[in-house]
Enzyme design. Sequence first.
Site, mmCIF file in Angstrom:
data_model
loop_
_atom_site.group_PDB
_atom_site.id
_atom_site.type_symbol
_atom_site.label_atom_id
_atom_site.label_comp_id
_atom_site.label_asym_id
_atom_site.label_seq_id
_atom_site.Cartn_x
_atom_site.Cartn_y
_atom_site.Cartn_z
ATOM 1 N N HIS A 8 0.916 -1.130 0.068
ATOM 2 C CA HIS A 8 0.030 0.024 0.131
ATOM 3 C C HIS A 8 0.855 1.318 0.134
ATOM 4 C CE1 HIS A 8 -4.311 -1.719 1.436
ATOM 5 N NE2 HIS A 8 -3.475 -2.251 0.475
ATOM 6 N N TYR A 26 -9.378 5.422 7.728
ATOM 7 C CA TYR A 26 -9.163 5.836 9.173
ATOM 8 C C TYR A 26 -10.307 6.601 9.224
ATOM 9 C CZ TYR A 26 -4.814 3.516 10.103
ATOM 10 O OH TYR A 26 -3.734 2.470 10.065
ATOM 11 N N PRO A 71 -3.671 0.584 18.605
ATOM 12 C CA PRO A 71 -3.597 0.125 17.616
ATOM 13 C C PRO A 71 -3.651 1.058 16.502
ATOM 14 C CG PRO A 71 -5.628 -0.820 18.353
ATOM 15 C CD PRO A 71 -4.723 -0.131 19.455
ATOM 16 N N LYS A 100 1.436 0.056 14.851
ATOM 17 C CA LYS A 100 2.986 -0.126 15.241
ATOM 18 C C LYS A 100 3.318 -1.332 16.211
ATOM 19 C CE LYS A 100 4.318 3.674 13.577
ATOM 20 N NZ LYS A 100 3.979 3.168 12.371
ATOM 21 N N TYR A 118 3.994 6.895 9.933
ATOM 22 C CA TYR A 118 3.016 5.568 9.545
ATOM 23 C C TYR A 118 3.985 4.426 8.927
ATOM 24 C CZ TYR A 118 -0.885 2.937 8.530
ATOM 25 O OH TYR A 118 -2.068 1.919 8.245
HETATM 26 P P1 RFL Z 1 2.291 -11.731 22.031
HETATM 27 O O1 RFL Z 1 1.622 -11.701 20.529
HETATM 28 O O2 RFL Z 1 1.396 -11.457 22.846
HETATM 29 O O3 RFL Z 1 2.835 -13.316 22.191
HETATM 30 C C1 RFL Z 1 3.282 -13.379 23.481
HETATM 31 C C2 RFL Z 1 3.257 -15.044 23.675
HETATM 32 O O4 RFL Z 1 3.760 -15.346 25.083
HETATM 33 C C3 RFL Z 1 2.853 -16.187 25.444
HETATM 34 N N1 RFL Z 1 2.965 -16.427 27.306
HETATM 35 C C4 RFL Z 1 3.714 -17.119 27.801
HETATM 36 N N2 RFL Z 1 4.522 -17.896 27.384
HETATM 37 C C5 RFL Z 1 5.153 -18.477 28.484
HETATM 38 N N3 RFL Z 1 4.881 -18.294 29.934
HETATM 39 C C6 RFL Z 1 4.178 -17.337 30.001
HETATM 40 N N4 RFL Z 1 4.125 -17.114 31.376
HETATM 41 C C7 RFL Z 1 3.500 -16.621 29.196
HETATM 42 N N5 RFL Z 1 2.463 -15.613 29.193
HETATM 43 C C8 RFL Z 1 2.386 -15.663 27.969
HETATM 44 C C9 RFL Z 1 1.446 -16.060 24.899
HETATM 45 O O5 RFL Z 1 0.820 -17.050 25.058
HETATM 46 C C10 RFL Z 1 1.863 -15.568 23.535
HETATM 47 O O6 RFL Z 1 1.908 -16.641 22.670
HETATM 48 O O7 RFL Z 1 3.586 -10.811 22.048
HETATM 49 P P2 RFL Z 1 4.611 -10.617 20.802
HETATM 50 O O8 RFL Z 1 5.166 -11.758 20.249
HETATM 51 O O9 RFL Z 1 5.641 -9.552 21.380
HETATM 52 O O10 RFL Z 1 3.932 -9.787 19.649
HETATM 53 C C11 RFL Z 1 3.328 -8.538 19.882
HETATM 54 C C12 RFL Z 1 2.329 -8.288 18.859
HETATM 55 O O11 RFL Z 1 1.330 -9.475 19.245
HETATM 56 C C13 RFL Z 1 1.452 -7.122 19.266
HETATM 57 O O12 RFL Z 1 2.324 -6.056 19.595
HETATM 58 C C14 RFL Z 1 0.158 -6.719 18.311
HETATM 59 O O13 RFL Z 1 -0.541 -7.913 17.878
HETATM 60 C C15 RFL Z 1 -0.532 -5.814 18.893
HETATM 61 N N6 RFL Z 1 -1.957 -5.666 18.329
HETATM 62 C C16 RFL Z 1 -1.841 -5.002 17.266
HETATM 63 N N7 RFL Z 1 -0.770 -4.499 16.595
HETATM 64 C C17 RFL Z 1 -0.944 -3.968 15.317
HETATM 65 O O14 RFL Z 1 -0.119 -3.484 14.972
HETATM 66 N N8 RFL Z 1 -2.336 -3.835 14.669
HETATM 67 C C18 RFL Z 1 -3.153 -4.238 15.258
HETATM 68 O O15 RFL Z 1 -4.483 -4.360 14.912
HETATM 69 C C19 RFL Z 1 -3.333 -5.200 16.605
HETATM 70 N N9 RFL Z 1 -4.495 -5.565 17.226
HETATM 71 C C20 RFL Z 1 -2.995 -6.087 19.030
HETATM 72 C C21 RFL Z 1 -4.236 -6.135 18.655
HETATM 73 C C22 RFL Z 1 -2.760 -6.610 20.349
HETATM 74 C C23 RFL Z 1 -3.801 -7.209 20.985
HETATM 75 N N10 RFL Z 1 -3.740 -7.710 22.269
HETATM 76 C C24 RFL Z 1 -2.231 -7.882 23.019
HETATM 77 C C25 RFL Z 1 -4.616 -8.139 23.172
HETATM 78 C C26 RFL Z 1 -5.300 -6.787 19.163
HETATM 79 C C27 RFL Z 1 -5.102 -7.292 20.345
HETATM 80 C C28 RFL Z 1 -6.228 -7.884 20.996
HETATM 81 C C1 PHB Z 2 -5.507 -4.390 11.002
HETATM 82 O O1 PHB Z 2 -5.620 -4.579 9.882
HETATM 83 O O2 PHB Z 2 -5.983 -5.074 11.905
HETATM 84 C C2 PHB Z 2 -5.164 -2.960 11.475
HETATM 85 C C3 PHB Z 2 -4.648 -2.211 10.350
HETATM 86 C C4 PHB Z 2 -4.134 -0.870 10.976
HETATM 87 C C5 PHB Z 2 -4.455 -0.412 12.298
HETATM 88 C C6 PHB Z 2 -4.722 -1.341 13.197
HETATM 89 C C7 PHB Z 2 -5.087 -2.665 12.871
HETATM 90 O O3 PHB Z 2 -4.003 0.829 12.525
#
Ligand code: RFL
Ligand code: PHB
Length: 401
Positions: A75, A204, A296, A300, A388
């Site tokens: 994109h 957005y 989110p 980032k 971004y």
């Molecule tokens: P993760 O993905 O949370 O993975 C951590 C892993 O550690 C495990 N764990 C354990 N393992 C051993 N012992 C323990 N005591 C443990 N406790 C936990 C968990 O089971 C898991 O498998 O962290 P990581 O790898 O640092 O990755 C980071 C990303 O996942 C995160 O930054 C993003 O997904 C944030 N985020 C989003 N980011 C975006 O850029 N765009 C989004 O749309 C977006 N949506 C989100 C999100 C994070 C969410 N969370 C944390 C609830 C939506 C949600 C719901």
């Molecule tokens: C997503 O596709 O899940 C998404 C994309 C952009 C954002 C947050 C989430 O800023």
Amino acid sequence: MSTTRTQVAIMGAGPSGLLLGQLLHKAGIDAVIVDRVSGDYVLGRIRAGILEQVCIDLMDEAGVGERMHQEGLIHHGIEMLFDGQRHRVDLHKWSGGQQVMVYGQTEVTRDVMAARAAAGLTTIYEAKNTAVHDFDTARPYVTYEKDGVKHRIDCDFIAGCDGFHGVCRASAPRSAIKEYEKVYPFGWLGLMSDTPPVNDELIYVNSPRGFALCSQRSRTRSRYYLQVPLTHHVEDWSDDAFWQELKLRLDEKGRADLVTGPSLEKSIAPLRSFVTEPMRFGRMFLAGDAAHIVPPTGAKGLNLAATDVKYLFDALREYYQDKSEAGIDGYSQKCLGRVWRAERFSWWFTQLMHRFPDDGEIVAKFQHAELEYLMYSEAGQRTIAENYVGLPLDFASQRLM
Ligand code: RFL
Ligand code: PHB
């Protein structure tokens, strides 16, 4: 108790832990990954969707970028919708030729998991009572239970990639850690559907009814979000109610173009800004969500996790291959420089685009005026675009003068 040994014990098999494991493996450094849930559970979590160049490059460096390059969508811009009008921010033009890629976190995870399995590397899933020990000494170790048996892994280093609710940050001595936190008074209700996206690029939306985001995973799969009060429960949102509300927040073209369908997944995520300082405690390093959370809005979270992993991998490789501790000594400061810049952007973009319950009409007017200014000014376009697409890895050391 069974005892094994590895060089790096990685806690957490999310994107941070998996990517770090793959990079270490490629460099000939031995690592074991431990997670408390199953691999299927990790794959079932729908999260991020946008990859910055740093994340794309890291997937390539880890040797797992092939499918991403085939299926990921490049994109060059995003749309901002306010006051019923759309305005395009040309990311490519205003960031010096950069872009982002649409490729879901689930797919990133799936690709690294597959490479790990193909290489016969050890990931211990569904480990109970995981704990980290003696990371303030030269002989740290982790323990866990699996199928009723206690296990111990001796290691040189512990990588705390275990997310916001993990055990690593929680085990750091309270006197050595400072945490900064802001919790936002709303959440994002997300819906995934096998319907073509309403627009080629992300939209957005700042609307009087609250924020909305039109995102996607592919040309046939859409991801939409609505700002909702924290008191709302996902069970109370039928698919119809979601589509209805999304239409009310879109413009006329969006209402006409929107293709609705049954949801594949629906969930509410709270929004939080959170940073831990430092990110190193002796021989334990925090990376990704274990150390910081962003709302989110700026997309980032995953990208910041990838940068931490890049810095940590480089530091560990330097330690093992060059016998230098300079990288591990500088790890925390290097990460935090980039973390705070992404935190600031995510916070700023969140307060620009959402309705806060205690803000009156005047704040909506401020937001509107700021959005008008950003869309009018080249500096404004550049501000959005360069943040971004992601600031460069060495941003902290760069100054114009
Ligand atoms: P993760 O993905 O949370 O993975 C951590 C892993 O550690 C495990 N764990 C354990 N393992 C051993 N012992 C323990 N005591 C443990 N406790 C936990 C968990 O089971 C898991 O498998 O962290 P990581 O790898 O640092 O990755 C980071 C990303 O996942 C995160 O930054 C993003 O997904 C944030 N985020 C989003 N980011 C975006 O850029 N765009 C989004 O749309 C977006 N949506 C989100 C999100 C994070 C969410 N969370 C944390 C609830 C939506 C949600 C719901
Ligand atoms: C997503 O596709 O899940 C998404 C994309 C952009 C954002 C947050 C989430 O800023």
